[in-house]
Scaffold this motif. Structure first.
Motif, PDB file in Angstrom:
ATOM      1  N   ARG A   4     -36.858  -0.098   5.752  1.00  0.00           N
ATOM      2  CA  ARG A   4     -36.326   1.259   5.765  1.00  0.00           C
ATOM      3  C   ARG A   4     -34.798   1.223   5.834  1.00  0.00           C
ATOM      4  O   ARG A   4     -34.209   0.345   6.473  1.00  0.00           O
ATOM      5  N   LEU A   5     -34.188   2.194   5.167  1.00  0.00           N
ATOM      6  CA  LEU A   5     -32.727   2.351   5.188  1.00  0.00           C
ATOM      7  C   LEU A   5     -32.368   3.771   5.616  1.00  0.00           C
ATOM      8  O   LEU A   5     -31.324   4.291   5.235  1.00  0.00           O
ATOM      9  N   SER A  30     -36.525   4.213   0.205  1.00  0.00           N
ATOM     10  CA  SER A  30     -36.511   3.640   1.547  1.00  0.00           C
ATOM     11  C   SER A  30     -35.710   4.480   2.534  1.00  0.00           C
ATOM     12  O   SER A  30     -35.497   4.058   3.678  1.00  0.00           O
ATOM     13  N   GLY A  31     -35.240   5.644   2.087  1.00  0.00           N
ATOM     14  CA  GLY A  31     -34.594   6.585   2.988  1.00  0.00           C
ATOM     15  C   GLY A  31     -33.085   6.661   2.920  1.00  0.00           C
ATOM     16  O   GLY A  31     -32.480   7.486   3.613  1.00  0.00           O
ATOM     17  N   ALA A  32     -32.466   5.831   2.106  1.00  0.00           N
ATOM     18  CA  ALA A  32     -31.004   5.846   2.018  1.00  0.00           C
ATOM     19  C   ALA A  32     -30.521   6.997   1.150  1.00  0.00           C
ATOM     20  O   ALA A  32     -31.192   7.398   0.194  1.00  0.00           O
ATOM     21  N   ASN A  33     -29.355   7.520   1.485  1.00  0.00           N
ATOM     22  CA  ASN A  33     -28.621   8.368   0.553  1.00  0.00           C
ATOM     23  C   ASN A  33     -27.941   7.444  -0.444  1.00  0.00           C
ATOM     24  O   ASN A  33     -27.356   6.434  -0.047  1.00  0.00           O
ATOM     25  N   ALA A 234     -32.812  -6.810  -2.808  1.00  0.00           N
ATOM     26  CA  ALA A 234     -31.551  -6.167  -2.427  1.00  0.00           C
ATOM     27  C   ALA A 234     -31.770  -5.216  -1.256  1.00  0.00           C
ATOM     28  O   ALA A 234     -30.963  -5.175  -0.317  1.00  0.00           O
ATOM     29  N   CYS A 235     -32.853  -4.457  -1.314  1.00  0.00           N
ATOM     30  CA  CYS A 235     -33.165  -3.508  -0.243  1.00  0.00           C
ATOM     31  C   CYS A 235     -33.393  -4.249   1.070  1.00  0.00           C
ATOM     32  O   CYS A 235     -32.904  -3.828   2.129  1.00  0.00           O
ATOM     33  N   PHE A 236     -34.129  -5.331   1.018  1.00  0.00           N
ATOM     34  CA  PHE A 236     -34.372  -6.135   2.216  1.00  0.00           C
ATOM     35  C   PHE A 236     -33.059  -6.642   2.818  1.00  0.00           C
ATOM     36  O   PHE A 236     -32.836  -6.553   4.033  1.00  0.00           O
TER      37      PHE A 236
END
Length: 260
Positions: A4-5, A30-33, A234-236
């Motif tokens: 999650r971001l 994942s929740g990021a803007n 990248a997200c991880f």
């Protein structure tokens, strides 16, 4: 493990298509803007629609030529005005250029360095103070396996990406005491628009699937990668799960590179 971001804001350059768009979609889900930066207005509009599907974060687009210092400064200010902060920077903009060194003019060298190296320098410098103040930040350099294992006729990309890898390591060492983690993802054969264009331009008499299999002949995993796989890594790296990883140059190439 759920990555999650939530509450984070990310800038992704060159994100109107390909790997950049895949990362924008993954980060937003994942929740990021997410601030999507690219040059083409029409491509940006389409990218926003795609990245917003299933998004838990807000997605905005910004028309920007990151090879130009003034454009970077203006756009960074606009992102701050829209989101208030930048927690994550993904330096992804760039095109693959390879030719015999004797054919590379000064103008081509300068264009390549402006797009792939100086853009990363300028954006990292702008994002750094806020990350340092909050004692949390993530910077990803999207590079190329040629940065570690350059081949004949691999310039200018291999050179600019190698310089980017060195910059990544410098920033990782400087950022570690401030909670700023900096890593590189080195692209090998990953399905992208450039492979589709190459298939069309060569007038191939085989299907695109067969074309991709031929490209992957020397990849130990026996296939080319998917943009979604790259985006997930990248997200991880931008999440708290990767809190002990910095200064790493990770090959995303199915084992093809001769250099670890």
């Amino acid at each position: 493990m759920e990555v999650r971001l939530d509450g984070r804001t990310a800038i992704i350059t060159g994100a109107s298509k390909g790997l950049g768009l895949a990362m924008a979609r993954e980060f937003a889900a994942s929740g990021a803007n997410v601030a999507i930066l690219a040059r083409g207005a029409e491509a940006l509009a389409a990218a926003r629609a795609i990245a917003s599907e299933g998004a838990f974060g807000r997605v905005e687009t910004f028309q920007c030529d990151v090879s130009k210092a003034d454009d970077i400064a203006r756009t960074f200010d606009a992102v701050i005005a829209a989101f208030g902060r930048v927690d994550i920077l993904v330096n992804n903009a760039g095109v693959s250029r390879a030719m015999p060194s004797g054919q590379i003019t000064d103008a081509i060298w300068q264009e390549d360095l402006d797009l792939k190296l100086f853009a990363a320098i300028r954006l990292s410098r702008l994002a750094w103070p806020g990350m340092q103040e909050r004692q949390w930040g993530r910077i990803i350099f999207v590079l190329n396996t040629g940065a570690k294992a350059p081949r004949a006729n691999g310039a200018p990309t291999a050179v600019s990406r190698a310089a980017g890898m060195a910059l990544m390591k410098v920033l990782a060492n400087e950022g570690a005491p401030h909670g700023i983690l900096v890593n590189g993802l080195l692209v090998g054969l990953i399905d992208s628009d450039q492979h589709a264009r190459r298939h069309r331009n060569e007038g191939s008499n085989v299907s695109y699937d067969e074309f991709r299999k031929k490209l992957a002949a020397n990849v130990p995993l026996g296939r080319i990668g998917r943009a979604e796989e790259f985006a997930a890594m990248a997200c991880f790296l931008c999440s708290d799960h990767a809190g002990f990883t910095t200064g790493a140059a990770i090959n995303m190439d199915g084992g093809a590179s001769p250099v670890v």
